[in-house]
Design a protein around this motif. Structure first.
Motif, PDB file in Angstrom:
ATOM      1  N   LYS A  10     -27.255 -39.360  -7.935  1.00 49.34           N
ATOM      2  CA  LYS A  10     -27.305 -38.539  -8.783  1.00 49.34           C
ATOM      3  C   LYS A  10     -27.814 -39.057 -10.311  1.00 49.34           C
ATOM      4  O   LYS A  10     -27.827 -40.149 -10.273  1.00 49.34           O
ATOM      5  CB  LYS A  10     -26.176 -37.409  -9.164  1.00 49.34           C
ATOM      6  CG  LYS A  10     -25.833 -36.594  -7.917  1.00 49.34           C
ATOM      7  CD  LYS A  10     -24.854 -35.734  -8.114  1.00 49.34           C
ATOM      8  CE  LYS A  10     -24.407 -34.741  -7.102  1.00 49.34           C
ATOM      9  NZ  LYS A  10     -23.549 -33.885  -7.506  1.00 49.34           N
ATOM     10  N   TYR A  50     -29.666 -26.358  -4.027  1.00 51.65           N
ATOM     11  CA  TYR A  50     -28.278 -25.839  -4.020  1.00 51.65           C
ATOM     12  C   TYR A  50     -28.366 -24.236  -3.878  1.00 51.65           C
ATOM     13  O   TYR A  50     -27.200 -23.690  -4.452  1.00 51.65           O
ATOM     14  CB  TYR A  50     -27.722 -26.308  -5.406  1.00 51.65           C
ATOM     15  CG  TYR A  50     -27.230 -27.741  -5.493  1.00 51.65           C
ATOM     16  CD1 TYR A  50     -26.197 -28.212  -4.618  1.00 51.65           C
ATOM     17  CD2 TYR A  50     -28.123 -28.725  -6.369  1.00 51.65           C
ATOM     18  CE1 TYR A  50     -25.786 -29.683  -4.561  1.00 51.65           C
ATOM     19  CE2 TYR A  50     -27.530 -30.067  -6.394  1.00 51.65           C
ATOM     20  CZ  TYR A  50     -26.465 -30.386  -5.630  1.00 51.65           C
ATOM     21  OH  TYR A  50     -26.089 -31.675  -5.476  1.00 51.65           O
ATOM     22  N   LEU A 110     -16.513 -33.948 -12.511  1.00 48.49           N
ATOM     23  CA  LEU A 110     -16.773 -32.950 -11.366  1.00 48.49           C
ATOM     24  C   LEU A 110     -18.412 -32.696 -11.547  1.00 48.49           C
ATOM     25  O   LEU A 110     -18.863 -32.671 -10.488  1.00 48.49           O
ATOM     26  CB  LEU A 110     -16.048 -31.772 -11.555  1.00 48.49           C
ATOM     27  CG  LEU A 110     -16.330 -30.539 -10.523  1.00 48.49           C
ATOM     28  CD1 LEU A 110     -15.979 -30.912  -9.153  1.00 48.49           C
ATOM     29  CD2 LEU A 110     -15.234 -29.224 -10.855  1.00 48.49           C
TER      30      LEU A 110
HETATM   31  P1  CMP Z   1     -22.103 -31.732  -4.571  1.00 51.00           P
HETATM   32  O1  CMP Z   1     -21.544 -32.364  -3.416  1.00 51.00           O
HETATM   33  O2  CMP Z   1     -23.365 -32.266  -5.151  1.00 51.00           O
HETATM   34  O3  CMP Z   1     -22.241 -30.226  -4.479  1.00 51.00           O
HETATM   35  C1  CMP Z   1     -22.317 -29.176  -5.465  1.00 51.00           C
HETATM   36  C2  CMP Z   1     -21.884 -29.898  -6.749  1.00 51.00           C
HETATM   37  O4  CMP Z   1     -21.515 -28.781  -7.705  1.00 51.00           O
HETATM   38  C3  CMP Z   1     -21.017 -30.678  -6.764  1.00 51.00           C
HETATM   39  O5  CMP Z   1     -21.126 -31.945  -5.913  1.00 51.00           O
HETATM   40  C4  CMP Z   1     -20.128 -30.968  -8.179  1.00 51.00           C
HETATM   41  O6  CMP Z   1     -20.915 -32.152  -8.796  1.00 51.00           O
HETATM   42  C5  CMP Z   1     -20.866 -29.563  -8.566  1.00 51.00           C
HETATM   43  N1  CMP Z   1     -19.695 -28.805  -9.149  1.00 51.00           N
HETATM   44  C6  CMP Z   1     -19.458 -28.481 -10.586  1.00 51.00           C
HETATM   45  N2  CMP Z   1     -18.435 -27.460 -10.482  1.00 51.00           N
HETATM   46  C7  CMP Z   1     -18.183 -27.630  -9.256  1.00 51.00           C
HETATM   47  C8  CMP Z   1     -16.830 -26.861  -9.142  1.00 51.00           C
HETATM   48  N3  CMP Z   1     -16.079 -26.178  -9.743  1.00 51.00           N
HETATM   49  N4  CMP Z   1     -16.538 -26.929  -7.589  1.00 51.00           N
HETATM   50  C9  CMP Z   1     -17.349 -27.577  -6.840  1.00 51.00           C
HETATM   51  N5  CMP Z   1     -18.549 -28.334  -7.196  1.00 51.00           N
HETATM   52  C10 CMP Z   1     -18.889 -28.397  -8.574  1.00 51.00           C
END
Ligand code: CMP
Length: 141
Positions: A10, A50, A110
């Motif tokens: 990322k 997404y 996160l």
């Molecule tokens: P990723 O594996 O790329 O899949 C979705 C992304 O949303 C996750 O990683 C996080 O970077 C982002 N994200 C942000 N907030 C949340 C949340 N509360 N729960 C899950 N994913 C989140």
């Protein structure tokens, strides 16, 4: 079980200079890189990628972040690739990620959690096809 998964390094990890270190983790964990591309997603592309999260509270922030700067997208191959890669990267929230995982070592929050991994074989197939044609991948098998 499938043998492919999609990984994304990322924007935060690229900006922080971790691309090479993350490649090293990929190789040491025994994955074969079938495809790799550096690209800057448009907002629409990030929203499409997404789409599964559309409507969730973090969707806008996530798609803005993912289209803010270049990412490295990778199609990886290994037996049980989805679970193997998820084990290598650790929990979504770096605060919960196990020692020695990529997110534990390189993620900041996160939202800016260094890497993405597909969460099922079904999604891995869709996510890989989002960025790569089959012809690009089989050349490296
Ligand atoms: P990723 O594996 O790329 O899949 C979705 C992304 O949303 C996750 O990683 C996080 O970077 C982002 N994200 C942000 N907030 C949340 C949340 N509360 N729960 C899950 N994913 C989140």
């Amino acid at each position: 079980m499938g043998n492919r998964t999609l990984a994304i390094i990322k924007p935060d990890a690229i900006k922080n200079g971790y691309t090479g270190l993350i490649y090293d983790r990929i190789i040491k964990a025994g994955f074969t890189i079938l495809g790799a591309r550096l690209l800057k997603m448009t907002k629409a592309q990030a929203e499409g990628f997404y789409a599964i999260h559309r409507g969730k509270p973090f969707y806008e922030e996530l798609t803005t972040f993912m289209s803010s700067a270049p990412c490295m997208v990778l199609a990886l191959e290994k037996e049980q690739a989805v679970s193997a890669w998820r084990e290598t990267i650790g929990a979504t929230n770096p605060a919960d990620a196990a020692e020695g995982t990529i997110r534990k070592d390189f993620a900041t929050s996160l939202g800016e959690n260094a890497v993405h991994g597909s969460d099922s074989d079904e999604n891995a197939i869709k996510e890989i096809a989002f960025f790569f044609s089959e012809a690009e991948l089989i050349a490296n098998e």
